[in-house]
Design an enzyme around this catalytic site. Structure first.
Site, short mmCIF file in Angstrom:
data_model
loop_
_atom_site.label_atom_id
_atom_site.label_comp_id
_atom_site.label_asym_id
_atom_site.label_seq_id
_atom_site.Cartn_x
_atom_site.Cartn_y
_atom_site.Cartn_z
N THR A 160 0.86 -1.20 0.00
CA THR A 160 0.00 0.00 0.00
C THR A 160 0.90 1.24 0.00
OG1 THR A 160 -0.24 -0.17 2.40
CG2 THR A 160 -2.00 -1.11 1.04
N LYS A 186 4.55 -6.87 3.40
CA LYS A 186 4.21 -5.47 3.16
C LYS A 186 4.06 -4.79 4.52
CE LYS A 186 0.73 -3.40 3.16
NZ LYS A 186 0.04 -2.44 4.12
N THR A 197 3.17 -7.61 12.86
CA THR A 197 2.69 -6.24 12.69
C THR A 197 2.73 -5.76 11.26
OG1 THR A 197 4.87 -5.52 13.30
CG2 THR A 197 3.21 -5.56 15.02
N GLU A 284 7.60 4.65 7.34
CA GLU A 284 7.16 5.90 6.72
C GLU A 284 8.10 7.05 7.10
OE1 GLU A 284 2.46 4.86 6.10
OE2 GLU A 284 3.06 5.85 7.94
N ASN A 407 1.41 11.02 6.59
CA ASN A 407 0.24 10.67 7.40
C ASN A 407 -0.75 11.80 7.64
OD1 ASN A 407 0.44 7.84 8.05
ND2 ASN A 407 2.45 8.46 8.83
#
Lengths: 412, 412
Positions: A160, A186, A197, A284, A407
Site C-alpha cells: 500500500t 508489506k 505487525t 514511513e 500521514n
C-alpha cells in the site's frame, strides 16, 4: 517509482532478492480496483493439496474479519489458497465486511473443490470501508485465470504505502533434501510489535506438521516481527502466515527431534528476520535504520520492553533524525519504560562508543566518533542496565518530516 | 518573541492572567547563565514561615536529584523557599548533580536561617550535564537580593522551549475569608502523564494542613496533569508543588469536614486544570488542541488508558494535523490500548458528530460537519465503548512538522 507509490523510494531500500520457485506454490495477480491506483491490487497464491499452514495475528482487539476467520481456520492446519486485497483493510466494517470475506472464501473453495476454511484472506488499507463484494468477486475471478507471476509482482501487489517490494529467501537441508523458503511482506506505517505487525507470507516446499510449523513461526516472530516498531501503532489487520507444501519430499518434520528441524528453524528465523528489517527499512519517512541493543536487564522480556520504550520515543527518534547524540533522551526513555532500572548502574552508547557509564557522563567523552556514526544510515544504540543477564535487540527507524507528510493526508 | 524563545509563539497560546499578589509569597528572578540565553534563568520564591507544602513527582525511575530530594523533603510538610533552574535539568549527573542541589539548599537555608529540607529545588533543560555549582551559587546570590518580580516574570523565567508564559488563578471563600491561588507552569515537550509531567507551582495564602494539601494535590493532578500528553515521553524532572502560606487567616483546613474545604479543592482543581491545558496549548509544534472523551468503559481508569492510547497515537495526531476525519485510526488506537473493548459496541465521533455507531460506519454519515469541525483549533474526539459507566477526558495536541523541527536540533 510505480504510479501507486506516491512517496519517494525509501533511502534505506534493499533490492528484491532472487527467490526461486517453490514447488506447490503458484502466484497470480489481478486488478480488483479497490482504489484508483491503475495497478494490480489482488494477489492470489494457489497451494498444492496437503499444504500445512501456521499463522500469527494482531492482538488489536478491533481486528478485522479476515484476522478473526484466519485465526479460527489455522486450527485445522491445511491451506489451499491465499487471497490478499490491497487498498482496503475491511476492518471495522461489521457483518458486511465479514460477508465479503466469506464470499471470497466460497468463490475460491468452489474453484478448488476444497473446504472454505482452507482459503485464507488478508486485506490491507483504509479502515472502516466495507470491502466491495462486486469488485472482490471480479478481481478473484480474474486472478483465478491470470498467468502465473513472479515473486516481485506479488510483493508489489500486496503493498500500500510501501515504497519498495520486500522479499527474502533461504534454504535448508532436511532429511537429505534441500528445502527452499520464499517470503514476501508489506508494511510501512501502523507498525508496532504485538504479534505480527504487517502482512507477511512465508512459503516453503518443506514437509512439516502444521503444529510444529506453528510453534516455529511463533518463536521466530517473537524475536523478529515482535521486535520492530515504526510508530507504536498496532494495526487491526496484521498477519503472518507460513505455508508448507511438502513438495520437497523430505520426511515430514514433526518436532525438534526430526532430522533437519534445527536447519529449517534457522532458515525460517532468517527469512522472518529479513522481512522484519525490510519493514523498518520502509518505515514511513525513514532516513535511518536503528538497532537498539539492551543488555544487563533482569530478563530478556524486560530488555525487550526497555528497547521498545526507546524505539517508540518520539524524542529519541527525532534526535537520531537530527544526527544529535542526545543520550539524555535515551535515559528518559529507559526511565519511563516501567521496567527495573537503576540510574546509577545505567550505561548508554551510540555506535559502540559509551557516552555515560554507570550513571555518570564519561569525563573523557569524545563526541567525534559518535557524531560520525550518527551521520550514517545504520545506527546502533547500546544500553546496559547493569542489573542482570537479560538482553534483547529491537529495530526501528527515525521520525522525520516525511512521516508527518505521509500521514497528514493519507486518506483524503 | 523573547530572544530565548527560538520558536514562533504557539497559535494556541493564551494571554497571561492577572494574578494578584499572594500574601507570604515573594518572587524574584536572576541570571545564572546556564545557557547562552541572555535572559533570566533562575527563579526564587520566598515563602513566609509556617508555609505548608505538598508535591507530586515524576515516576520516571531515572529521575533527577531534585526530584529525589523534593520527594523526601515533602514529608516534613514545611517550605520556606523554591529555586527553579532553567536550561539544565541536572538529571543523570550522579553525585555531582546531587551536590549542586544540596549546595543551593544550603545557601538559601543559611540566608533564611531555616532547615535545608525546607528549600525546594527544581531544574529543567538538557539531561546529563551537571548543574555548574559556580553559576548556581552566583545566580542564587543575585536572586536573594533582586527586587520582587511579577508572576509573568517568574513564569517566563522557568520556561525552556515554552513559547508563552503560562499561569492561572482562582479564589475561594474559606471560613469567611477569601483565599487566593496563583500558579505558574512550564512545559512543552517530553510531556506524558505519569504523575506530574512538567514543572508546576501553585501558591496560596490559604491555611491548610500539609497532609490535606497533599491529598488534594494528588487528587487534582490525577484528573488534570495526569490526563495530558504531548508526545508520550515522561520527563525525568517533572514536579508539581503547592505552597500554602496561611496568611489569609482562615481556620486551617484539615480535611473535607473543615468549612470551605470543598471550595478550596474546587479552586485548586481549577488552577491545575488551567495549567494542564496551557501545557498542551504550548505542545511542541501544536496547531490544534484536542480533547478525547471516552465513555462507556468498564472503569474510569480504563477509559483514561483508552483515551491516552488515542492521544498518543502518531497516526491519530497526524490525521488531526491534516484535518482528516480518519476515524479508522481512532478504532485502531482503541483496539491497541490493551483495555476491554468490543468492536461491535464501539462508536466514534468528531466534534459531536458520530462517524460510526456500534461497530458500523453510519449509512447516512455526512462528513461535512466533521470536516468543518476539524478545520478549527479546538478539536474533540468522542469514543463510546458501549460496555459500562467508566469515563475520562484526556487532552493532547496534534503532531506536526513543527514537532520534528523543534526536536531534531534541540540539543546541538
Amino acid at each position: 517509482m510505480p504510479p501507486h507509490m506516491p512517496h519517494a523510494v525509501s533511502p534505506l531500500a534493499r533490492s528484491f532478492p532472487a527467490i526461486p520457485p517453490i514447488a506447490g506454490v503458484t502466484l497470480r495477480v489481478a486488478r480488483a480496483g479497490y482504489k484508483d491506483w491503475g495497478r494490480c491490487d489482488l494477489t492470489y497464491a494457489e497451494l498444492a493439496e496437503g499444504t500445512a499452514v501456521a499463522g500469527v495475528f494482531t492482538r488489536n482487539v478491533c481486528c478485522s474479519s479476515e484476522v478473526e476467520l484466519g485465526r479460527a481456520n489455522i486450527a485445522q492446519g491445511k491451506a489451499r489458497a491465499l487471497v490478499v486485497n490491497a487498498g482496503n483493510s475491511n476492518a471495522f466494517t461489521g457483518y458486511r465486511g465479514r460477508e465479503a470475506v466469506e464470499a471470497i472464501m466460497d468463490q475460491v473453495a468452489a474453484r478448488l473443490a476444497c473446504p472454505r476454511e482452507q482459503v485464507f484472506v488478508s486485506s490491507t488499507g483504509v479502515i472502516g470501508v466495507p470491502l466491495p463484494k462486486d469488485k472482490a468477486r471480479a478481481g478473484v475471478a480474474a486472478a483465478l485465470i491470470a498467468p502465473p507471476c513472479s515473486w516481485q509482482d506479488a510483493a508489489d501487489t500486496i503493498g500500500t504505502t510501501d515504497t519498495f517490494a520486500k522479499g527474502a529467501t533461504a534454504t535448508a537441508v532436511v532429511d537429505g533434501r534441500t528445502v527452499t523458503l520464499g517470503a514476501i511482506v508489506k508494511g510501512s506505517g501502523m507498525i508496532a510489535p504485538d504479534m505480527a505487525t504487517m502482512l507477511g507470507y512465508v512459503f516453503t516446499d518443506c514437509a512439516i506438521a502444521p503444529g510444529f510449523l506453528q510453534d516455529l513461526l511463533v518463536k521466530a516472530s517473537a524475536a523478529t516481527f515482535n521486535c520492530i516498531t515504526v510508530d507504536s501503532d498496532t494495526s487491526t489487520s496484521d498477519t503472518v502466515l507460513a505455508f508448507a507444501t511438502g513438495k520437497a519430499g523430505n520426511a515430514p518434520l514433526t518436532g525438534f527431534d526430526s532430522a533437519g528441524a534445527d536447519a529449517f528453524a534457522a532458515a525460517l528465523n532468517h527469512v522472518c528476520h529479513q522481512l522484519a528489517h525490510l519493514v523498518v527499512r520502509d518505515g514511513e519517512g525513514a532516513q535511518k535504520f536503528i538497532a537498539v541493543s539492551v543488555t544487563g536487564a533482569t530478563s530478556d522480556e524486560s530488555a525487550r520492553k526497555v528497547g521498545l520504550s526507546i524505539a517508540n520515543s518520539p524524542l529519541v527518534k527525532t534526535a537520531i533524525a537530527g544526527e544529535d547524540a542526545n543520550w539524555g533522551r535515551v535515559v528518559m526513555a529507559v526511565g519511563k519504560a516501567g521496567e527495573p532500572a537503576d540510574r546509577d548502574t545505567l550505561s548508554i552508547g551510540f555506535g559502540g562508543t559509551w557516552c555515560a557509564r554507570k550513571g555518570l557522563p564519561l569525563a573523557d567523552y569524545d563526541e567525534a566518533p559518535v557524531a560520525a556514526h550518527l551521520k550514517g544510515q545504520d545506527i546502533t544504540i547500546e544500553v546496559d542496565l547493569g542489573l542482570g543477564e537479560g538482553r534483547a535487540t529491537v529495530w526501528t527507524c527515525d521520525l522525520t518530516h516525511g512521516y508527518i507528510s505521509i500521514n497528514a493526508d493519507y486518506r483524503s
